[in-house]
Design a protein around this motif. Structure first.
Motif, short mmCIF file in Angstrom:
data_model
loop_
_atom_site.label_atom_id
_atom_site.label_comp_id
_atom_site.label_asym_id
_atom_site.label_seq_id
_atom_site.Cartn_x
_atom_site.Cartn_y
_atom_site.Cartn_z
N THR A 237 -2.79 -19.09 -30.85
CA THR A 237 -3.40 -19.83 -30.61
C THR A 237 -4.20 -19.12 -29.22
N LEU A 238 -5.77 -20.03 -29.69
CA LEU A 238 -6.61 -19.28 -27.94
C LEU A 238 -5.57 -19.89 -27.01
N ASP A 239 -5.02 -20.24 -26.22
CA ASP A 239 -4.81 -20.29 -25.26
C ASP A 239 -2.97 -19.91 -25.19
N GLY A 240 -2.28 -19.38 -25.87
CA GLY A 240 -1.08 -18.12 -25.68
C GLY A 240 -1.72 -17.32 -25.39
N ALA A 241 -2.51 -16.87 -25.90
CA ALA A 241 -3.46 -15.49 -25.69
C ALA A 241 -4.05 -14.87 -24.47
N VAL A 242 -4.64 -16.25 -24.14
CA VAL A 242 -5.51 -16.57 -22.57
C VAL A 242 -3.72 -16.19 -21.64
N ALA A 243 -3.33 -16.94 -22.27
CA ALA A 243 -2.00 -16.95 -21.37
C ALA A 243 -1.48 -15.76 -21.15
N PHE A 244 -0.64 -14.85 -22.11
CA PHE A 244 -0.35 -14.04 -22.29
C PHE A 244 -1.39 -12.58 -21.57
N ARG A 245 -2.21 -12.67 -21.64
CA ARG A 245 -3.17 -11.48 -21.32
C ARG A 245 -2.92 -11.50 -19.16
N GLU A 246 -3.10 -13.00 -19.14
CA GLU A 246 -3.05 -13.20 -17.57
C GLU A 246 -1.81 -12.98 -17.05
N ASP A 247 -0.81 -12.99 -17.89
CA ASP A 247 0.64 -12.49 -17.48
C ASP A 247 0.98 -11.33 -17.44
N SER A 331 10.65 -10.00 -33.51
CA SER A 331 10.15 -9.95 -32.21
C SER A 331 10.04 -11.66 -31.44
N THR A 332 10.11 -11.09 -30.18
CA THR A 332 10.12 -12.27 -29.41
C THR A 332 8.73 -12.78 -29.69
N GLY A 333 8.04 -12.01 -29.15
CA GLY A 333 6.65 -12.05 -29.21
C GLY A 333 5.58 -12.94 -31.08
N PHE A 334 6.83 -12.40 -32.14
CA PHE A 334 5.47 -12.87 -33.45
C PHE A 334 6.50 -14.35 -33.49
N ALA A 335 7.88 -14.39 -32.70
CA ALA A 335 8.09 -15.86 -33.06
C ALA A 335 7.65 -16.86 -31.89
N THR A 336 7.61 -16.64 -30.31
CA THR A 336 6.39 -17.31 -29.80
C THR A 336 5.19 -17.61 -30.42
N ALA A 337 5.02 -16.96 -30.93
CA ALA A 337 3.07 -17.10 -31.25
C ALA A 337 3.23 -18.31 -32.45
N VAL A 338 3.85 -18.36 -33.34
CA VAL A 338 4.82 -19.52 -33.74
C VAL A 338 5.24 -19.83 -33.73
N ARG A 339 6.08 -20.52 -32.72
CA ARG A 339 6.50 -22.14 -31.90
C ARG A 339 5.39 -22.36 -30.99
N ALA A 340 4.12 -21.60 -30.23
CA ALA A 340 2.57 -22.44 -30.21
C ALA A 340 2.43 -23.23 -30.98
#
Ligand SMILES: Cc1cc2nc3c(=O)[nH]c(=O)nc-3n(C[C@H](O)[C@H](O)[C@H](O)COP(=O)(O)O)c2cc1C
Length: 441
Positions: A237-247, A331-340
């Protein structure tokens, strides 16, 4: 206008690992150096920043239905240096299943032989099967893997920094070759490693190879904030990507670094053809190669769900998901992406598998060259990433289609380099010159 960075994955037969079943595919292409040299030349002609290979030191996935991990990336990518002059190479390597001294030496050597185009994608290794290949009864817990990774990279970077510039004097008159006072041991003694140093030779053209980090958990993000020049990430998701980069930028600043020195490269599986219709046809053809039931079971496991409770066509809602990603997920990263994605609306496991090219998380972007360029431009301009690691859906078709059809559109829009402006990868990524993170004596 700021420009995006672009890497291309060499994964063969493609991010659709079952693309080997297509009529045109060579089932053994992933072992063929001529195939990879051909891809490297295509990427360099398109001014791509670097080619990339994921990896794990074990037979991954079900070899019964598709090739898994391929050739050792360091050996393969080192060979590509001989047929290219500017293209960067990013080889994945494990901080869990390597020694820091050999790791530091090998990637320093890659930087010499590529004349400053070497990068390492550091992973703690998400494949439990690797443990038995290294005498371990079980895969270390993730927290232990990351604690080791911090010490590992501290040792590696200090080894890379161990020879001061000018340590080699090479005075033919006096016969003095080097100044030992400028070549430093590190005499490291820690929880996981004891390493004296120094390395046998001095740094390559980049000082330090570029460090890419891939791992989206809290621990993964902290490791990236401290050491990564580039963070390879995943988002549906776009929101998920933006939030990750900001983090990541916030964490880098908290680690005392300039956030602009940490670039986020977002993974995206690309399936593109000259026309939308042809791309859609090819997507249907690739989806037909997938063993959906098995892949749905893998994806459900990564989400902490059971195939006993969810068939491939059963909708999964946010309420069905456990509160947190299970510790055993790849990977938590992968699972987080799918959960979003599921948080936006219910998805079936079959949809999620198809939407991530049969994998466990990267977004599948299918369309004409213009549609793909529009999408990458929109995500880039929204602040989702500093660039993309493009993973061809079917490498035999999409690697060349992306380089020849999509890249020129991005170049015409001023969004991607039309020339290589710096001989080193670090310079091209706009990264600060390598500087010691670990203190030299
Ligand atoms: C974008 C991305 C790419 C990854 N690629 C690999 C890989 O090639 N090999 C591997 O062993 N683990 C890979 N991983 C997993 C992690 O690097 C690491 O191995 C470990 O599983 C912890 O991941 P986590 O911090 O996301 O939980 C990747 C993770 C992400 C987010």
């Amino acid at each position: 206008m700021s420009r995006m960075h672009l890497n291309l994955s060499l994964m063969t037969p493609g991010h659709f690992r079952h693309a080997w079943r297509l009529p045109h595919a060579d089932p053994l292409a992933y072992l063929d150096i001529d195939h990879f040299q051909r891809l490297a030349r295509i990427a360099e002609a398109a001014k791509i920043d670097a080619v990339f290979l994921g990896d794990g030191p074990a037979l991954r996935g079900e070899i019964e239905d598709a090739p898994g991990t391929g050739l050792d990336p360091l050996v393969l990518l080192g060979n590509l240096a001989a047929v290219t002059t500017h293209l960067g190479v990013i080889a994945t390597s494990s901080t869990t299943y390597n020694s820091p001294y050999n790791f530091a030496r090998r990637f320093q050597a890659l930087d010499h032989v590529t004349k400053g185009r070497a990068a390492v994608n550091v992973v703690t290794t998400g494949t439990p099967a690797a443990a038995a290949n290294f005498g371990l009864a079980e895969h270390p817990a993730k927290a232990d893997r990351y604690r080791r990774a911090h010490e590992f990279l501290d040792v590696v970077t200090r080894l890379w920094d161990g020879w001061e510039p000018g340590a080699v004097v090479a005075d033919k008159t006096t016969g003095r070759y080097a100044d030992p006072a400028r070549i430093h041991r590190i005499d490291h003694h820690g929880e996981f490693f004891s390493v004296a140093g120094p390395l046998p030779v001095g740094a390559g053209p980049q000082g330090r190879p570029v460090i890419v980090q891939a791992g989206g958990s809290e621990d993964g993000r902290d490791l990236a904030a401290r050491f990564a020049d580039v963070v390879f990430t995943v988002a549906q998701t776009l929101d998920g990507a933006v939030a990750f980069r900001e983090d990541i930028r916030r964490r880098a600043e908290g680690a005392g670094r300039d956030p602009n020195d940490v670039k986020v490269s977002l993974g995206v599986v690309v399936l593109t053809s000259a026309t939308e219709g042809e791309a859609q046809r090819r997507e249907r053809e690739l989806h037909a190669t997938l063993p959906i039931d098995r892949l749905a079971g893998v994806l459900l496991g990564n989400l902490g769900l059971s195939a006993k409770d969810f068939g491939p066509d059963d909708p999964i809602t946010a309420a069905d998901l456990p509160d947190a990603v299970p510790g055993g997920a790849f990977s938590t990263g992968f699972a987080t992406a799918v959960r979003a994605l599921i948080a936006q609306r219910p998805h079936t496991a079959g949809e999620l598998v198809r939407g991530s090219a049969g994998g466990a998380g990267h977004r599948l972007l299918t369309g004409s060259a213009v549609a793909v360029a529009d999408d990458l431009q929109a995500w880039f301009e929204a602040g989702a990433a500093d660039g993309f690691t493009v993973m061809p859906a079917d490498t035999a078709a999409d690697f060349g289609n992306f380089a020849r059809l999509v890249v020129p559109i991005l170049q015409d829009r001023g969004l991607f380099q039309a020339e290589y402006h710096d001989p080193t990868l670090r310079g091209r990524l706009g990264l600060a010159p390598a500087r010691p993170i670990g203190a030299l004596p």
